[in-house]
Design a protein around this motif. Structure first.
Motif, PDB file in Angstrom:
ATOM      1  N   PRO A 287       7.396  10.809  -0.991  1.00  0.00           N
ATOM      2  CA  PRO A 287       5.908  10.877  -1.406  1.00  0.00           C
ATOM      3  C   PRO A 287       5.976  10.197  -2.896  1.00  0.00           C
ATOM      4  N   LEU A 288       6.830  10.839  -3.746  1.00  0.00           N
ATOM      5  CA  LEU A 288       6.736  10.490  -4.994  1.00  0.00           C
ATOM      6  C   LEU A 288       7.016   9.005  -5.366  1.00  0.00           C
ATOM      7  N   ILE A 289       8.138   8.566  -4.433  1.00  0.00           N
ATOM      8  CA  ILE A 289       8.333   7.272  -4.662  1.00  0.00           C
ATOM      9  C   ILE A 289       7.261   6.188  -4.328  1.00  0.00           C
ATOM     10  N   ARG A 290       6.678   6.884  -3.077  1.00  0.00           N
ATOM     11  CA  ARG A 290       5.635   5.774  -2.426  1.00  0.00           C
ATOM     12  C   ARG A 290       4.442   5.919  -3.369  1.00  0.00           C
ATOM     13  N   GLN A 291       4.177   6.990  -3.984  1.00  0.00           N
ATOM     14  CA  GLN A 291       2.796   7.152  -5.059  1.00  0.00           C
ATOM     15  C   GLN A 291       3.283   6.253  -6.080  1.00  0.00           C
ATOM     16  N   ALA A 292       4.543   6.288  -6.777  1.00  0.00           N
ATOM     17  CA  ALA A 292       4.844   5.227  -7.863  1.00  0.00           C
ATOM     18  C   ALA A 292       4.703   3.863  -7.382  1.00  0.00           C
ATOM     19  N   ILE A 293       5.177   3.554  -6.190  1.00  0.00           N
ATOM     20  CA  ILE A 293       4.850   2.109  -5.734  1.00  0.00           C
ATOM     21  C   ILE A 293       3.540   1.815  -5.641  1.00  0.00           C
TER      22      ILE A 293
ATOM     23  N   VAL B  25       1.804   0.642  -9.099  1.00  0.00           N
ATOM     24  CA  VAL B  25       2.354  -0.623  -9.668  1.00  0.00           C
ATOM     25  C   VAL B  25       1.967  -1.622  -8.850  1.00  0.00           C
ATOM     26  N   HIS B  26       0.915  -1.531  -7.928  1.00  0.00           N
ATOM     27  CA  HIS B  26       0.496  -2.733  -7.035  1.00  0.00           C
ATOM     28  C   HIS B  26      -0.087  -3.808  -7.685  1.00  0.00           C
ATOM     29  N   GLU B  27      -1.013  -3.423  -8.942  1.00  0.00           N
ATOM     30  CA  GLU B  27      -1.445  -4.583  -9.492  1.00  0.00           C
ATOM     31  C   GLU B  27      -0.431  -5.682 -10.173  1.00  0.00           C
ATOM     32  N   PRO B  28       0.401  -5.122 -11.106  1.00  0.00           N
ATOM     33  CA  PRO B  28       1.372  -5.886 -11.579  1.00  0.00           C
ATOM     34  C   PRO B  28       2.333  -6.551 -10.594  1.00  0.00           C
ATOM     35  N   MET B  29       2.527  -5.994  -9.435  1.00  0.00           N
ATOM     36  CA  MET B  29       3.264  -6.602  -8.390  1.00  0.00           C
ATOM     37  C   MET B  29       2.748  -7.874  -7.897  1.00  0.00           C
ATOM     38  N   GLN B  30       1.174  -7.732  -7.756  1.00  0.00           N
ATOM     39  CA  GLN B  30       0.510  -8.838  -7.111  1.00  0.00           C
ATOM     40  C   GLN B  30       0.426  -9.935  -8.155  1.00  0.00           C
ATOM     41  N   GLN B  31       0.266  -9.457  -9.396  1.00  0.00           N
ATOM     42  CA  GLN B  31       0.168 -10.746 -10.552  1.00  0.00           C
ATOM     43  C   GLN B  31       1.244 -11.419 -10.486  1.00  0.00           C
TER      44      GLN B  31
ATOM     45  N   VAL C 202       5.748 -10.053  -6.940  1.00  0.00           N
ATOM     46  CA  VAL C 202       6.866  -9.422  -6.649  1.00  0.00           C
ATOM     47  C   VAL C 202       6.593  -8.439  -5.444  1.00  0.00           C
ATOM     48  N   GLN C 203       7.887  -8.230  -4.744  1.00  0.00           N
ATOM     49  CA  GLN C 203       7.724  -7.601  -3.630  1.00  0.00           C
ATOM     50  C   GLN C 203       8.717  -6.229  -4.214  1.00  0.00           C
ATOM     51  N   ILE C 204       8.189  -5.079  -3.612  1.00  0.00           N
ATOM     52  CA  ILE C 204       9.276  -3.872  -3.623  1.00  0.00           C
ATOM     53  C   ILE C 204       9.795  -3.371  -2.459  1.00  0.00           C
ATOM     54  N   ALA C 205      10.972  -3.822  -2.131  1.00  0.00           N
ATOM     55  CA  ALA C 205      11.616  -3.479  -0.782  1.00  0.00           C
ATOM     56  C   ALA C 205      12.524  -2.330  -1.099  1.00  0.00           C
TER      57      ALA C 205
ATOM     58  N   ILE D 299       8.347  12.872 -12.487  1.00  0.00           N
ATOM     59  CA  ILE D 299       9.055  12.007 -11.922  1.00  0.00           C
ATOM     60  C   ILE D 299       8.545  10.847 -11.253  1.00  0.00           C
ATOM     61  N   ILE D 300       7.297  10.801 -11.057  1.00  0.00           N
ATOM     62  CA  ILE D 300       6.483   9.541 -10.689  1.00  0.00           C
ATOM     63  C   ILE D 300       6.361   8.764 -12.037  1.00  0.00           C
ATOM     64  N   GLN D 301       6.063   9.528 -13.048  1.00  0.00           N
ATOM     65  CA  GLN D 301       5.893   8.746 -14.427  1.00  0.00           C
ATOM     66  C   GLN D 301       7.131   7.832 -14.651  1.00  0.00           C
ATOM     67  N   VAL D 302       8.348   8.349 -14.413  1.00  0.00           N
ATOM     68  CA  VAL D 302       9.801   7.755 -14.751  1.00  0.00           C
ATOM     69  C   VAL D 302       9.757   6.620 -13.528  1.00  0.00           C
ATOM     70  N   LEU D 303       9.425   6.963 -12.618  1.00  0.00           N
ATOM     71  CA  LEU D 303       9.467   5.866 -11.418  1.00  0.00           C
ATOM     72  C   LEU D 303       8.782   4.601 -11.779  1.00  0.00           C
ATOM     73  N   ILE D 304       7.523   4.891 -12.263  1.00  0.00           N
ATOM     74  CA  ILE D 304       6.381   3.907 -12.631  1.00  0.00           C
ATOM     75  C   ILE D 304       7.163   2.971 -13.800  1.00  0.00           C
ATOM     76  N   ASN D 305       7.457   3.764 -14.713  1.00  0.00           N
ATOM     77  CA  ASN D 305       8.168   2.991 -15.703  1.00  0.00           C
ATOM     78  C   ASN D 305       9.398   2.224 -15.508  1.00  0.00           C
ATOM     79  N   LEU D 306      10.132   2.552 -14.455  1.00  0.00           N
ATOM     80  CA  LEU D 306      11.420   1.719 -14.019  1.00  0.00           C
ATOM     81  C   LEU D 306      10.811   0.668 -13.066  1.00  0.00           C
TER      82      LEU D 306
END
Length: 184
Positions: free
Chosen positions: A40-46, A49-55, A58-61, A78-85
């Motif tokens: 759930p933490l990984i899914r939340q982080a993804i 970042v939906h907006e920049p992905m679309q811009q 870029v896909q996240i696989a 950890i969500i914060q770290v994942l978002i940053n990465l």
């Protein structure tokens, strides 16, 4: 306009103070730390970042994610770290690139890898990747990775990276169980 400049400077001072505190005292209190599912933490982080992905188109696989992956972590941190990465990986990606995320058990840790298909990071930049205030971005604060590594270290984990011509991979290790020395 000078008013806006003042406000900006105040904001920078405020951020400096927060980061100074973070770097000086290290440990932000881990009030939400407990053994929990990583997915759930990984899914939340993804999701975040939906907006920049679309811009950038870029896909996240999610390459591999073992089901029922758990670690003793502070979720929001950890969500914060994942978002940053993820943001860094999206930014480094070529248009229509793919960012690959892997999450699996590795010894006593959960190992999360985030890989982009961007250019190799130059040696001189690699040496400073985790330094506070070091950035190659025109609008970056250079704090993302410094703070991210700090958060992971506070968990008793580790963060490293590998950069090749095929892209850069950030590797985050988080202990499945906290060590006895980890009071918070």
């Amino acid at each position: 306009a000078s008013n806006e400049v003042q406000e900006c400077l105040q904001e920078i001072d405020r951020l400096d103070m927060i980061v100074g505190r973070l770097l000086a005292f290290g440990r932000p209190a881990m009030i939400n730390r407990h053994t929990q599912a990583m997915e759930p933490l990984i899914r939340q982080a993804i999701k975040m970042v939906h907006e920049p992905m679309q811009q950038r188109n870029v896909q996240i696989a999610i390459h591999t994610m073992e089901t029922g992956l758990e670690a003793d972590v502070d979720g929001p941190q950890i969500i914060q770290v994942l978002i940053n990465l993820l943001l860094n990986a999206i930014e480094a990606s070529p248009p229509s690139g793919t960012v690959r995320l892997t999450a699996e058990y590795l010894g006593p840790n959960v190992c999360i890898k985030i890989a982009d298909e961007g250019n190799r990071i130059p040696e001189d930049v690699q040496q400073h990747m985790f330094d506070a205030y070091y950035t190659t971005k025109p609008t970056g604060s250079g704090l993302g990775l410094a703070v991210s590594r700090e958060i992971v270290a506070n968990h008793g984990g580790a963060m490293e990276f590998e950069s090749e011509n095929s892209g850069t991979t950030f590797i985050m290790l988080l202990p499945i169980e906290r060590s006895a020395t980890d009071a918070n």
